[in-house]
Write a protein that holds these residues in place. Structure first.
Motif, PDB file in Angstrom:
ATOM      1  N   ILE A  85       2.112  69.052  12.960  1.00 57.60           N
ATOM      2  CA  ILE A  85       0.786  68.998  13.564  1.00 57.60           C
ATOM      3  C   ILE A  85       0.845  68.485  15.000  1.00 57.60           C
ATOM      4  CG2 ILE A  85      -0.200  66.706  13.053  1.00 57.60           C
ATOM      5  CD1 ILE A  85      -2.460  68.363  11.575  1.00 57.60           C
ATOM      6  N   VAL A 133      -8.894  75.567  10.318  1.00 61.61           N
ATOM      7  CA  VAL A 133      -9.277  74.231   9.844  1.00 61.61           C
ATOM      8  C   VAL A 133      -8.619  73.925   8.496  1.00 61.61           C
ATOM      9  CG1 VAL A 133     -11.199  72.783   9.090  1.00 61.61           C
ATOM     10  CG2 VAL A 133     -11.451  74.224  11.122  1.00 61.61           C
ATOM     11  N   MET A 136      -5.006  72.984   8.950  1.00 59.78           N
ATOM     12  CA  MET A 136      -4.845  71.621   9.470  1.00 59.78           C
ATOM     13  C   MET A 136      -5.155  70.588   8.399  1.00 59.78           C
ATOM     14  SD  MET A 136      -5.499  71.345  13.448  1.00 59.78           S
ATOM     15  CE  MET A 136      -7.255  71.539  13.496  1.00 59.78           C
ATOM     16  N   ASN A 137      -6.138  70.876   7.591  1.00 62.14           N
ATOM     17  CA  ASN A 137      -6.447  69.984   6.475  1.00 62.14           C
ATOM     18  C   ASN A 137      -5.265  69.816   5.542  1.00 62.14           C
ATOM     19  OD1 ASN A 137      -8.843  68.520   5.810  1.00 62.14           O
ATOM     20  ND2 ASN A 137      -9.971  70.419   6.130  1.00 62.14           N
ATOM     21  N   ALA A 140      -2.777  67.562   7.070  1.00 61.87           N
ATOM     22  CA  ALA A 140      -3.245  66.282   7.603  1.00 61.87           C
ATOM     23  C   ALA A 140      -2.463  65.105   7.036  1.00 61.87           C
ATOM     24  CB  ALA A 140      -4.729  66.105   7.314  1.00 61.87           C
ATOM     25  N   LYS A 143      -4.210  61.513   4.193  1.00 60.04           N
ATOM     26  CA  LYS A 143      -5.346  62.218   3.625  1.00 60.04           C
ATOM     27  C   LYS A 143      -6.175  61.360   2.671  1.00 60.04           C
ATOM     28  CE  LYS A 143      -2.476  66.185   3.168  1.00 60.04           C
ATOM     29  NZ  LYS A 143      -1.862  67.143   2.271  1.00 60.04           N
ATOM     30  N   THR A 148     -11.216  63.302   6.172  1.00 59.90           N
ATOM     31  CA  THR A 148     -10.182  64.131   6.770  1.00 59.90           C
ATOM     32  C   THR A 148     -10.752  65.466   7.241  1.00 59.90           C
ATOM     33  OG1 THR A 148      -8.612  63.167   5.233  1.00 59.90           O
ATOM     34  CG2 THR A 148      -7.900  65.119   6.430  1.00 59.90           C
ATOM     35  N   GLU A 149     -11.583  66.059   6.395  1.00 60.94           N
ATOM     36  CA  GLU A 149     -12.189  67.335   6.795  1.00 60.94           C
ATOM     37  C   GLU A 149     -13.006  67.183   8.065  1.00 60.94           C
ATOM     38  OE1 GLU A 149     -14.317  69.171   3.559  1.00 60.94           O
ATOM     39  OE2 GLU A 149     -12.640  68.809   2.201  1.00 60.94           O
ATOM     40  N   MET A 152     -10.573  66.925  10.992  1.00 59.51           N
ATOM     41  CA  MET A 152      -9.848  68.148  11.343  1.00 59.51           C
ATOM     42  C   MET A 152     -10.772  69.183  11.998  1.00 59.51           C
ATOM     43  SD  MET A 152      -6.748  67.535  10.834  1.00 59.51           S
ATOM     44  CE  MET A 152      -6.799  65.746  10.890  1.00 59.51           C
ATOM     45  N   ILE A 190      -5.165  62.097  14.399  1.00 65.26           N
ATOM     46  CA  ILE A 190      -4.405  62.450  13.192  1.00 65.26           C
ATOM     47  C   ILE A 190      -3.667  61.259  12.611  1.00 65.26           C
ATOM     48  CG2 ILE A 190      -4.127  64.883  13.839  1.00 65.26           C
ATOM     49  CD1 ILE A 190      -1.134  64.100  14.464  1.00 65.26           C
TER      50      ILE A 190
END
Lengths: 194, 194
Positions: A85, A133, A136-137, A140, A143, A148-149, A152, A190
């Motif tokens: 990431i 998205v 990336m979730n 992540a 988490k 987190t959502e 992101m 992040i």
DNA sequence: GTCTATAGAAAGATAGAC
DNA sequence: GTCTATCTTTCTATAGAC
């Protein structure tokens, strides 16, 4: 596969590659079918053997651009989540991306351009954004769940906004500052507890 | 001021208002001079008494749009910094903004559109972006030095990106999620130690 | 300062030869 | 499947009346 079909497929891919490059650089309305076909070393009339309309080409070109760009490399790399990431952020919020030395992400390069088009193209864009998205979730760090959502999606907006704005600015030093700021804040995001 | 000069000024302002609305909604290339003039209740030919070219109109329209929008309300409000900047974030990352019920910010609505135009318009955009970031810097909470500038520039990118992307998406629920995520992260950012 | 009329260029799309 | 030729529309910009 018969030779003629293969030939047609290759012509279509050349048209798509030309469309990605020219649309990303100049926008949908500033580029004519004639220019795209010439760039693909074909002539005007042949276009409609491959696409029903210019809009239809646009929809396919946006998909093709997303496949070329870094945003869907997720499945192809074995790097750990943090490395992956971070590399994504650094490659995306980058001057080589803005200058199209690396393949342009349509989410940033065509954002307001797509907003002015028909539903068909906007749905394609929506799907690509969702995929970005989600990817990336899945990658992540730290988490938990909804937070987190949140992070992101906001991170995606910042990355897209940073590149879209950076592409407009005429002040080179400001572009550097903008990209660096976004990278710094993004990396900070992040690492936060999610 | 003589009556004729006043009349001309009012015509010019009507043209500019029409241009802001139509360019923001459909983009520079999708709108013709004829449509703008009709929207301003004038006829095609009269346009060139006010502007030398369509590009020149665009540059002035981008300025006008920034003046109408919320991003330069800073000087006009007496709210404390925290209240002001929270109100700015909530008003900007808002569905009424996306649907143009409140005046559209050109930084978000015209981002990739301006990227495809001549230097003149891009310089105007650059100036407005600088002004936006400077204003947020002046209002930032927990100020120190460079870190605040970092945060405010990344925040600007997130706000612009959030609205630009939100305007494209065909999934209404996703738009709500995107706006809320950006608002949450944005508010978190301004409360951070700078 | 604003109107009607129009010049001149370029676009998307189609027709038909090969 | 790709070519050349062309139809039709639309655009920016200008000319000239009032």
């Amino acid at each position: 596969m018969p030779l003629s079909k293969d030939h047609k497929q290759r012509s279509k891919q050349r048209i798509l590659d030309s469309a990605v490059a020219l649309f990303s650089k100049y926008g949908f309305n500033k580029v004519s079918i004639n220019e795209i076909m010439e760039h693909a070393q074909l002539t005007r009339g042949g276009f409609y053997a491959h696409f029903g309309s210019k809009e239809e080409l646009y929809a396919e070109a946006v998909i093709k651009a997303s496949q070329n760009s870094k945003i869907f490399e997720a499945n192809e790399t074995l790097a750990c989540d943090r490395e992956f990431i971070q590399a994504l952020i650094n490659g995306y919020l980058n001057k080589n991306h803005i200058s199209q030395k690396s393949p342009p992400c349509p989410l940033a390069f065509l954002a307001t351009d797509v907003a002015n088009e028909e539903k068909q193209v906007r749905e394609v864009y929506t799907k690509i954004f969702k995929g970005f998205v989600n990817m990336m979730n899945a990658r992540a760090i730290n988490k938990t769940t909804t937070k987190t959502e949140n992070q992101m999606m906001a991170l995606a907006a910042m990355m897209i906004g940073g590149v879209a704005v950076g592409r407009v600015l005429t002040d080179n030093k400001l572009v550097d500052e903008l990209l660096e700021s976004c990278r710094n804040i993004a990396i900070g995001l992040i690492e936060q507890e999610g």
